[in-house]
Design an enzyme around this catalytic site. Structure first.
Site: not given
Ligand code: EPU
Length: 335
Positions: A163, A235, A331
């Protein structure tokens, strides 16, 4: 070039926050950028805007906003394996992803449905499901507003990171075009846990890029709110990267903590997990809230002011620091 004065930005930001801008200039062709010289006053407050999907306005913007509406796509070069495409900054990101896929140009399918435009994609190096925009960007074309000159920056000089890019520092650069090198032979990446799970469950073992796009769209729609219905900017925070020792300390207390290895023996923790664990999922403060399915996403339930959403984010930051000793950083660009 289209110029508007004293305009509401409600339709220009995905949070749907209703603030005004003093002036908004839409640029359709790069040559028009040269005319800006006479329009920018001394000490002018400037903002380069894409589709406003990563910004939170907390007050009226008393300055000049510049936005590209150039949606041009051009094939520059092609060989047996790859194709080089130039895309105008004003083109909607997902329309570009879909267009490329339909032409048989692959690679961007994991980045399906990410809100935003071509011009903003290099700035925060958009990423999802195991892929980042920088994996396919070859060259970025920008107009240096202070020197009134056009420049091009090759990928290796863009300082791409999680990012992050040089464009976050060099605020004088207005991106008007990006070159992408895509693959002509399908070569999908389904290493991200959520994608692996999706294809295991659906019994598809060798998915096509179109099937990967379909999967990504389904997964995103299942937990990320549609900003045309509920205002949000994806995010809100970056996923924090912490020291390994600090991680081991947390692991003792929370054996279920999800984590990923990061560079230099550091560990990346999903901020969404921390926020959910601290009890914030689905909580609201007036018209501002934390999404019920993805705690990393802050939402505008209706008429929230930008400052209310910013206050909620600050409250969450303090609480995560108190509970886990981890500092979250937005972010989203807060203005
Ligand atoms: N999780 C939770 N609770 C929540 C959300 C997530 O426990 O409310 C846990 C999930 O169970 C999982 C882990 O966190 O084990 C990761 O969750 P997820 O795959 O949804 O991804 P994220 O880390 O929350 C990142 C990016 C997203 C992107 C997804 C998929 C960042 C800040 N965000 O989210 O990007 O779509 O991975 O690759 O890196 C964005 O930048 O706007 C965005 C949506």
């Amino acid at each position: 070039m289209k110029i508007q004065h004293h305009i509401s930005l409600k339709d220009y930001n995905s949070f749907g926050v209703d603030v005004n801008a003093r002036e908004l200039i839409e640029i359709e062709k790069p040559e028009e950028l040269l005319e800006l010289k006479d329009k920018i006053g001394e000490n002018e407050q400037l903002l380069f805007l894409g589709e406003g999907s990563n910004i939170l306005f907390t007050k009226n913007f008393n300055g000049l906003i510049i936005k590209s509406t150039d949606e041009h796509i051009e094939v520059l070069e092609e060989n047996e394996d790859t194709i080089l495409i130039a895309a105008g900054a004003g083109l909607n990101w997902d329309n570009f992803v879909e267009f490329c896929l339909n032409q048989g140009w692959h690679g961007l399918e994991n980045l399906s449905l990410i809100p935003g435009s071509i011009g903003s994609s290099p700035v925060q190096n958009i990423g999802a499901y195991g892929i980042e925009a920088c994996d396919f960007i070859e060259e970025v074309f920008a107009y240096d507003i202070t020197k009134s000159e056009f420049i091009s920056i090759f990928k290796r000089e863009c300082e791409f990171g999680y990012r992050n890019s040089i464009f976050k520092k060099r605020k004088e650069l207005f991106i008007y075009k990006v070159n992408f090198r895509l693959k002509k032979k399908p070569e999908v990446n389904i290493s991200y846990t959520a994608l692996k799970k999706y294809f295991n469950e659906s019994g598809i073992y060798n998915p096509s890029p179109a099937e990967v796009r379909k999967a990504v769209i389904e997964i995103r729609r299942s937990k990320l709110p549609d900003h045309t219905k509920i205002g949000n900017a994806g995010s809100f925070f970056k996923n924090p990267v912490i020291e390994h020792d600090k991680f081991l300390e947390l692991l003792l207390k929370h054996p279920d903590i999800p984590h990923y290895e990061a560079e230099n023996n550091m560990v990346k923790i999903p901020a969404g997990w921390l926020i959910e664990k601290a009890g914030w999922k689905g909580k609201t403060r007036g018209e501002a809230g934390v999404h019920k399915d993805q705690a990393l996403v802050l939402i505008n339930l209706g008429g929230a002011k930008g400052s209310e959403i910013a206050d909620l984010s600050e409250e969450i930051r303090l609480d995560i620091n108190k509970n886990f000793g981890i500092l979250l950083y937005p972010e989203v660009n807060i203005l």
